[in-house]
Design a protein around this motif. Structure first.
Motif: not given
Length: 89
Positions: A19, A69-70, A73-74, A76
């Protein structure tokens, strides 16, 4: 939010993901500023690179960029957990 995906030239080498949050201190710059670096990471490391075009301040105040971004990421992590039947905490 804009996502850009980069993959290695040899897809059979693929096995991991990165990421990438571009520079600019959540206030400036587009995700595309890192196109060359993201492509190189994908090819040289044999992985998928997910680059996030997060929301920028001051139009979107803190913590909007961090939240974007979170969120990616979460997502993914969730997809990997489902694919490989993992339980992630």
């Amino acid at each position: 939010m804009l996502l850009a995906l980069y993959g290695p030239r040899e897809p059979e080498a693929m096995g991991a993901a990165l990421l990438r949050l571009h520079g600019g201190g959540p206030m400036s710059g587009p995700a595309r500023q890192d196109n060359t670096a993201c492509s190189a990471f994908a090819d040289e490391l044999g992985l998928v690179v997910v680059s996030v075009g997060y929301r920028l301040a001051p139009r979107h105040p803190f913590p909007a960029a961090i939240d974007d971004g979170y969120t990616v990421w979460s997502s993914m992590v969730d997809r990997v957990a489902v694919r490989y039947s993992l339980y992630c905490v």
